[in-house]
Scaffold this motif. Sequence first.
Motif, PDB file in Angstrom:
ATOM      1  N   ARG A   5       5.592   1.385   2.175  1.00  0.00           N
ATOM      2  CA  ARG A   5       5.838   2.569   1.339  1.00  0.00           C
ATOM      3  C   ARG A   5       7.285   3.048   1.490  1.00  0.00           C
ATOM      4  NH1 ARG A   5       2.189   6.081  -1.362  1.00  0.00           N
ATOM      5  NH2 ARG A   5       0.566   4.614  -0.761  1.00  0.00           N
ATOM      6  N   GLY A  33      11.108   2.718  -6.231  1.00  0.00           N
ATOM      7  CA  GLY A  33       9.843   2.513  -6.916  1.00  0.00           C
ATOM      8  C   GLY A  33       8.868   3.647  -6.634  1.00  0.00           C
ATOM      9  N   TRP A  34       7.826   3.714  -7.442  1.00  0.00           N
ATOM     10  CA  TRP A  34       6.709   4.620  -7.208  1.00  0.00           C
ATOM     11  C   TRP A  34       5.606   3.866  -6.476  1.00  0.00           C
ATOM     12  CZ3 TRP A  34       6.195   9.726  -8.852  1.00  0.00           C
ATOM     13  CH2 TRP A  34       7.162  10.199  -9.753  1.00  0.00           C
ATOM     14  N   VAL A  35       4.942   4.518  -5.534  1.00  0.00           N
ATOM     15  CA  VAL A  35       3.769   3.903  -4.911  1.00  0.00           C
ATOM     16  C   VAL A  35       2.551   4.752  -5.246  1.00  0.00           C
ATOM     17  CG1 VAL A  35       2.789   2.932  -2.820  1.00  0.00           C
ATOM     18  CG2 VAL A  35       5.266   3.230  -2.996  1.00  0.00           C
ATOM     19  N   ILE A  36       1.503   4.126  -5.764  1.00  0.00           N
ATOM     20  CA  ILE A  36       0.289   4.900  -6.069  1.00  0.00           C
ATOM     21  C   ILE A  36      -0.325   5.404  -4.764  1.00  0.00           C
ATOM     22  CG2 ILE A  36      -0.147   3.663  -8.237  1.00  0.00           C
ATOM     23  CD1 ILE A  36      -2.377   2.112  -6.793  1.00  0.00           C
ATOM     24  N   PRO A  37      -0.969   6.570  -4.811  1.00  0.00           N
ATOM     25  CA  PRO A  37      -1.569   7.113  -3.577  1.00  0.00           C
ATOM     26  C   PRO A  37      -2.698   6.233  -3.024  1.00  0.00           C
ATOM     27  CG  PRO A  37      -1.388   8.834  -5.273  1.00  0.00           C
ATOM     28  CD  PRO A  37      -1.063   7.526  -5.941  1.00  0.00           C
ATOM     29  N   GLN A  69      -4.536   3.051  -1.664  1.00  0.00           N
ATOM     30  CA  GLN A  69      -4.076   1.839  -0.978  1.00  0.00           C
ATOM     31  C   GLN A  69      -5.289   1.165  -0.341  1.00  0.00           C
ATOM     32  OE1 GLN A  69      -1.075   3.576   1.584  1.00  0.00           O
ATOM     33  NE2 GLN A  69      -2.536   4.213   3.144  1.00  0.00           N
ATOM     34  N   SER A  89      -5.989   2.847 -11.038  1.00  0.00           N
ATOM     35  CA  SER A  89      -4.850   3.737 -10.842  1.00  0.00           C
ATOM     36  C   SER A  89      -3.546   3.004 -11.131  1.00  0.00           C
ATOM     37  CB  SER A  89      -4.844   4.284  -9.408  1.00  0.00           C
ATOM     38  OG  SER A  89      -3.655   5.002  -9.157  1.00  0.00           O
ATOM     39  N   ASN A 144      -1.496   4.466 -14.247  1.00  0.00           N
ATOM     40  CA  ASN A 144      -0.277   5.191 -13.907  1.00  0.00           C
ATOM     41  C   ASN A 144       0.983   4.415 -14.268  1.00  0.00           C
ATOM     42  OD1 ASN A 144      -1.225   7.770 -12.825  1.00  0.00           O
ATOM     43  ND2 ASN A 144      -2.311   6.479 -11.347  1.00  0.00           N
ATOM     44  N   LEU A 193       3.933   6.176 -16.324  1.00  0.00           N
ATOM     45  CA  LEU A 193       5.278   6.294 -15.746  1.00  0.00           C
ATOM     46  C   LEU A 193       6.285   5.344 -16.386  1.00  0.00           C
ATOM     47  CD1 LEU A 193       4.211   6.621 -12.017  1.00  0.00           C
ATOM     48  CD2 LEU A 193       5.403   8.372 -13.334  1.00  0.00           C
TER      49      LEU A 193
END
Lengths: 180, 180, 180, 180
Positions: free
Chosen positions: B126, B134-138, B140, B171, B175, B179
Amino acid sequence: MTDPIRIMGICGSYDLDSANGHMIDLVLAECKEMGAEVIVWDNKANPLPFVGEDGCWDHDNVKLYKSMADSADAFVLSSPEYHGTMSGVMKNSLDWLSFDQTTGKVFGLISTLGGQSNTTTLNHMRTVVRWIHGWVIPEQLVVSNVKNAFSDDGKILDSNLSKRLVEFSTSLFNNTQKLR
Amino acid sequence: MTDPIRIMGICGSYDLDSANGHMIDLVLAECKEMGAEVIVWDNKANPLPFVGEDGCWDHDNVKLYKSMADSADAFVLSSPEYHGTMSGVMKNSLDWLSFDQTTGKVFGLISTLGGQSNTTTLNHMRTVVRWIHGWVIPEQLVVSNVKNAFSDDGKILDSNLSKRLVEFSTSLFNNTQKLR
Amino acid sequence: MTDPIRIMGICGSYDLDSANGHMIDLVLAECKEMGAEVIVWDNKANPLPFVGEDGCWDHDNVKLYKSMADSADAFVLSSPEYHGTMSGVMKNSLDWLSFDQTTGKVFGLISTLGGQSNTTTLNHMRTVVRWIHGWVIPEQLVVSNVKNAFSDDGKILDSNLSKRLVEFSTSLFNNTQKLR
Amino acid sequence: MTDPIRIMGICGSYDLDSANGHMIDLVLAECKEMGAEVIVWDNKANPLPFVGEDGCWDHDNVKLYKSMADSADAFVLSSPEYHGTMSGVMKNSLDWLSFDQTTGKVFGLISTLGGQSNTTTLNHMRTVVRWIHGWVIPEQLVVSNVKNAFSDDGKILDSNLSKRLVEFSTSLFNNTQKLR
């Protein structure tokens, strides 16, 4: 009288002819003066394969590397920070170590950065060393703006960093003797 | 009507024929069903060199890899935990990505462990993904006791993990659309 | 037409009259100009008890705090770095949030330091936000040498940081709308 | 003959009458048997203020706490994991320590969790202790599913954890003597 302690350098740049290789040399030179035996893994001369690569499990360089690590009492790890943590070269080198080579041994950590100072690489390496049951000395070295860190003849330009390098080396040497 | 999103898998085991490769397949199958295009980097077929290795900067596999990453809107990273963090294979693969390939794109993270559950590898990945903007989805995924995680025909045995894999994939898919 | 988004500031210094409180103000002023509603938790006026303290579970300030957080779509967290991570004040404030207040919401992270730049506090807060199922924007702000960071009338002296504050605020505002 | 070493417990639950307080008691009982003097900070009896709270800088409890820490050679920190890291109570307690109390001293780390095992809290506390120039022993203790961890008379039910607690205590005791 006991044997001299032996300290092994592991470099997170592929080539020892690099800022990380140079930082290892400077630390090991200090330790040698205090009485340590010093060795460095030369990954360019003897490349370690990736873990999982064909033939990796019986690779001669892996055997040589593990045997060198078996003989060490302490380690200096110096890695560039790539994308907020240690390099793939450093992580793959650590992947080839196991408890047999590292339990109870002492580690000193160094990180170099192209830009401003940060300790994320050091924090992550500290977690890895704990995982393999090593000790990490509290002193650690960060070299920021690494391209401008050394004079043409390889001296550290920041006198504060020079001083910290001596303290780092002294702590590594003395505490390896205490904890051995 | 917009183009379908494209999701790329990157595996922290050298061989896609592994638990990590399998987890990527399962996630990408879900995403494909929702309408995504899916691609996977096959590191065994096209090995990436170490950063710094002779010839690495113009290596054909690096070009192929960067070009594939350029084309992706989102990524799934799945790594074994070795010594408390991602594998050297995963880190070296991430070292070859740069802002051009990753800024503003969406990442989903998976970690497999031989023993009990932990999230250190996910936390470190992360940090890396943030570093490359980058974006990391919550959501995991952690697969503990990985040797006993799948049935003979490759199904996930833990029904809770199966359910989380669907939520994770949903997700990632939804997402990425929001995004993009 | 949809409701305006509401962004809540949480400060890791006890008093909003501090560098961290000031950074929150600057970000919220930007967001307000873009159309957001903005609120700040004033911990000095309404101190949160420690988790576990006598009477904490029914404390009026906790109810007020949770109710304010319930109403928010996004959060700005700004913490001093004490001993390599967020302050106890910040952590205790986060301890009082739960999934109900945070799942799927968007967070922006700020850290101030007395000395040189570092991102450990941001990395640790990022881990916490993931744990409570929030999104963290990739942009983040570090204010080093914080005592010299502002002019007498409260303007940020480093023009690069000023520019990044606008980008940070814009990302927080825009992406909260996308992810809501 | 040298003085006995003195080990101080610091609890991340507000009340020592808690799983974390109990883990500290168990470790200190082992260390006492080996010859250590043992002390525990009772935060409920003598609450530490938040850093920054009115009157905090001259607070009697802060003076008492710092004086107790001054007298210690080693520390046991035991914290619940709240939202993926140490509690606010633990962090605020650590905020009140400085180099004077901690440089070169030895720390052992314990984390309790309501659910499954994880080491994030331990990793973050390890970073903090490094920052205040302390040593952290490689051994560490995680108590998962903490509500079912003890028998009615306070014994640890998991025999493997019991064994590790003895090893942890022994390492803390022995290595404090080596490093003092």
